[in-house]
Design a protein around this motif. Structure first.
Motif, PDB file in Angstrom:
ATOM      1  N   ALA A 145       0.828  -1.199   0.000  1.00  0.00           N
ATOM      2  CA  ALA A 145       0.000   0.000   0.000  1.00  0.00           C
ATOM      3  C   ALA A 145       0.864   1.250   0.000  1.00  0.00           C
ATOM      4  O   ALA A 145       0.531   2.244  -0.659  1.00  0.00           O
ATOM      5  CB  ALA A 145      -0.916  -0.004   1.213  1.00  0.00           C
ATOM      6  N   LYS A 146       1.929   1.177   0.736  1.00  0.00           N
ATOM      7  CA  LYS A 146       2.810   2.345   0.738  1.00  0.00           C
ATOM      8  C   LYS A 146       3.367   2.604  -0.642  1.00  0.00           C
ATOM      9  O   LYS A 146       3.433   3.730  -1.116  1.00  0.00           O
ATOM     10  CB  LYS A 146       3.950   2.117   1.734  1.00  0.00           C
ATOM     11  N   PHE A 147       3.770   1.527  -1.251  1.00  0.00           N
ATOM     12  CA  PHE A 147       4.304   1.683  -2.592  1.00  0.00           C
ATOM     13  C   PHE A 147       3.245   2.284  -3.497  1.00  0.00           C
ATOM     14  O   PHE A 147       3.503   3.241  -4.235  1.00  0.00           O
ATOM     15  CB  PHE A 147       4.739   0.327  -3.125  1.00  0.00           C
ATOM     16  N   SER A 148       2.061   1.731  -3.447  1.00  0.00           N
ATOM     17  CA  SER A 148       1.018   2.205  -4.344  1.00  0.00           C
ATOM     18  C   SER A 148       0.731   3.672  -4.111  1.00  0.00           C
ATOM     19  O   SER A 148       0.580   4.443  -5.057  1.00  0.00           O
ATOM     20  CB  SER A 148      -0.259   1.403  -4.130  1.00  0.00           C
ATOM     21  N   ARG A 149       0.688   4.008  -2.864  1.00  0.00           N
ATOM     22  CA  ARG A 149       0.354   5.388  -2.562  1.00  0.00           C
ATOM     23  C   ARG A 149       1.401   6.342  -3.100  1.00  0.00           C
ATOM     24  O   ARG A 149       1.094   7.331  -3.752  1.00  0.00           O
ATOM     25  CB  ARG A 149       0.210   5.554  -1.054  1.00  0.00           C
ATOM     26  N   ASN A 150       2.634   5.990  -2.812  1.00  0.00           N
ATOM     27  CA  ASN A 150       3.689   6.880  -3.278  1.00  0.00           C
ATOM     28  C   ASN A 150       3.731   6.942  -4.793  1.00  0.00           C
ATOM     29  O   ASN A 150       3.973   7.985  -5.395  1.00  0.00           O
ATOM     30  CB  ASN A 150       5.036   6.419  -2.744  1.00  0.00           C
ATOM     31  N   TYR A 151       3.497   5.823  -5.364  1.00  0.00           N
ATOM     32  CA  TYR A 151       3.522   5.763  -6.819  1.00  0.00           C
ATOM     33  C   TYR A 151       2.458   6.667  -7.408  1.00  0.00           C
ATOM     34  O   TYR A 151       2.726   7.479  -8.299  1.00  0.00           O
ATOM     35  CB  TYR A 151       3.304   4.319  -7.255  1.00  0.00           C
ATOM     36  N   ILE A 152       1.277   6.509  -6.903  1.00  0.00           N
ATOM     37  CA  ILE A 152       0.179   7.312  -7.446  1.00  0.00           C
ATOM     38  C   ILE A 152       0.405   8.783  -7.165  1.00  0.00           C
ATOM     39  O   ILE A 152       0.154   9.638  -8.011  1.00  0.00           O
ATOM     40  CB  ILE A 152      -1.146   6.848  -6.843  1.00  0.00           C
ATOM     41  N   ASN A 153       0.896   9.037  -6.001  1.00  0.00           N
ATOM     42  CA  ASN A 153       1.089  10.437  -5.671  1.00  0.00           C
ATOM     43  C   ASN A 153       2.118  11.102  -6.539  1.00  0.00           C
ATOM     44  O   ASN A 153       2.088  12.311  -6.748  1.00  0.00           O
ATOM     45  CB  ASN A 153       1.501  10.568  -4.202  1.00  0.00           C
TER      46      ASN A 153
END
Lengths: 363, 198
Positions: B22-30
């Motif tokens: 989730a952290k990865f996804s969040r940072n990625y999207i952001n």
């Protein structure tokens, strides 16, 4: 026999070979007990007998005795050739008194050892230790022996039993160690790559992994091209998107304590944007469908008022202990704490989490 | 009221992988979302062909951004910075025109008991494995610089999982951008759980 017993008691204390198998010790013991007459009347030093015991190991097979003996194969201490001859067993192995190290071949195919020793009948161990070791290993590498490590009595080097069909030089040993490490790592990969569990061999698995990585990369590329095509239709409401980043952390007035400064969870490069947005730009409820259940209320803060952010229980919050992925997340934290203070936080505790089943709360 | 006390609640997930994902996804999207918006805005000023490259670049940068701390991520970053925006960051992918590799097992007869054949088989297998490891090195960004094979394999783990996540994010972005926002908030945004009350 008494002599035998005396020596055996000497041996118990003196033994420093830890890797003697039980069987070997047993055999040695049997040897002592069965052939007492072979002991010369001269005062043997305990080391002699110990050495002899080592020799005798080979011949007494399959006999079960107590294993209290721990022979010390310090053959070299004043061992005479004559005394050796007097004690010739079936193997009739001579020991060179100067031979400092004699490898103990610990293995299960003891019969092979006997043959080998017989082959060295009446020969002095003039060879250096290495030769003997090589002989031992060469002959045994052809046998159906399992691999094991043997600690020599001198701590200079470790003899390693070669596995069947493998060489024993240090180069290939290092290779083998390396490969084993790689196999270890590949077990993790097996979980990641779908479909790898069924494949048994290392090569096949690696093959699968390579194909998978390639296909992933191609997919990413294709998707990015598609994204470029779709781009005009994209419509993130960025402000909303980041306004949904609700942070429930209460910044104390004095500053953020160290445990709470994991800004990875808080902010990203939009932090500034959000903060500045709070200056009046964002005043929305968030276009959140009711099923999500988020309920936010960001009021534009004035210098005096504190906007309140309420969290619904459906939004989960999370703090992690440090993980290796955090990396440089500290850099992401752009929030000016003074400003952040003005973004108030709910006074009521955060009550629930989405994935409650996955989480442990610790107070 | 409980909130008055200085209490901290620590929340640990018993599924750490999900959190990291989730952290990865969040940072990625952001990273990616604003970049994409920018691209969208400036689309007129960019040549059509370049848009793709720019998007690819941003995609890769987002990957770098969200997975800091890995050797491959740093290598990718360097590569992007060096080549930046020319689309040559994709050289890595395009050069691998090896097609589906087939290191299919040679017909090693396991039925023969002779030692020589077994030795040969072992040697062959070792060679195959070596070839495959070399191949993997080329696949991973920065794989050439990684010294030992063991390290490379461990980098591979993180790389593969990041690739998987990247792919799923991109596919949801491309195929259903409107739903994306909703899904994103649901699944990939992790928010600080600590409630530190004054």
């Amino acid at each position: 026999m008494l002599h035998c017993l005396n020596t055996s008691s000497n041996l118990v204390g003196g033994g420093n070979i830890s890797d003697m198998t039980v069987l070997e010790r047993q055999r040695a013991r049997i040897k002592f007990q069965n052939e007492p007459q072979q002991f010369s009347g001269n005062g043997f030093s305990s080391s002699h007998q110990q050495q002899f015991m080592m020799l005798g190991c080979d011949s007494a097979l399959g006999e079960i005795v107590t294993n209290s003996m721990k022979p010390d194969p310090d053959y070299e201490n004043g061992f005479d050739e004559e005394t050796v001859k007097k004690r010739k067993t079936d193997n009739k192995v001579d020991l060179n008194s100067k031979d400092k190290r004699i490898k103990v071949c610990v293995e299960e195919g003891e019969s092979k050892i006997i043959e080998q020793r017989k082959g060295q009948k009446n020969t002095k161990f003039n060879n250096g230790n290495k030769n003997k070791r090589e002989n031992c290993e060469d002959s045994n590498s052809k046998e159906n022996s399992k691999g094991s490590e043997i600690q020599n009595q001198k701590p200079d080097y470790i003899h390693v039993r070669a596995r069947r069909g493998q060489a024993t030089d240090s180069h290939s040993l290092a290779e083998r160690v390396r490969r084993e490490k790689i196999s270890e790592r590949m077990k993790y990969l097996q979980d990641l790559v779908p479909g790898c569990n069924k494949i048994a061999g290392k090569a096949g698995m690696l093959d699968e992994i390579i194909n998978y990585v390639q296909s992933l990369q191609r997919q990413v590329e294709f998707l990015s091209m598609k994204l470029a095509a779709v781009n005009p239709r994209l419509d993130f409401n960025i402000d909303e998107l980041f306004a949904k980043e609700v942070f429930t952390q209460n910044f104390p007035t004095t500053g953020i304590p160290s445990e709470m400064t994991n800004p990875a969870y808080l902010q990203f490069n939009s932090a500034q944007q959000l903060v500045s947005c709070c200056g009046g730009l964002i005043n929305n409820m968030g276009i959140i469908p009711p099923e999500i259940g988020l309920c936010r209320n960001i009021n534009a803060p004035t210098s005096a008022s504190l906007p309140e952010i309420f969290l619904d229980s459906s939004v989960f919050t999370h703090i992690l202990p440090s993980s290796t992925w955090e990396g440089n997340f500290q850099n992401l934290h752009n929030v000016d704490f003074d400003q952040a203070r003005s973004i108030s936080f709910p006074s009521q505790p955060f009550t629930g989490m989405v994935e409650a089943s996955n989480m442990k709360m610790e107070m | 009221m409980e909130g008055q006390q200085n209490k901290r609640k620590r929340v640990y997930s018993v599924e750490p992988n999900k959190v990291m994902q989730a952290k990865f996804s969040r940072n990625y999207i952001n990273y990616l979302a604003p970049a994409l918006m920018k691209i969208k805005e400036r689309r007129s000023s960019i040549e059509a062909k370049n848009v793709e490259n720019v998007v690819k670049y941003e995609v890769d940068m987002a990957m770098v951004f969200s997975s800091q701390g890995f050797a491959w991520s740093n290598a990718l970053k360097l590569k992007l910075q060096k080549d930046g925006g020319e689309g040559s960051s994709r050289i890595n992918y395009q050069q691998n025109d090896m097609g589906p590799l087939d290191f299919s097992k040679k017909n090693c007869s396991k039925f023969e008991a002779s030692k020589i054949l077994e030795e040969k088989k072992l040697v062959e297998e070792n060679e195959i494995v070596d070839d495959q490891l070399r191949c993997l090195r080329k696949l991973i960004p920065g794989g050439e610089e990684i010294m030992c094979d063991e390290q490379m394999v461990s980098e591979l783990e993180s790389y593969v999982s990041c690739l998987q996540m990247q792919r799923s994010i991109l596919s949801s972005l491309s195929y259903s951008p409107s739903k994306f926002v909703v899904c994103a908030t649901l699944s990939s945004y992790w928010i600080v759980a600590g409630t530190l009350y004054k």
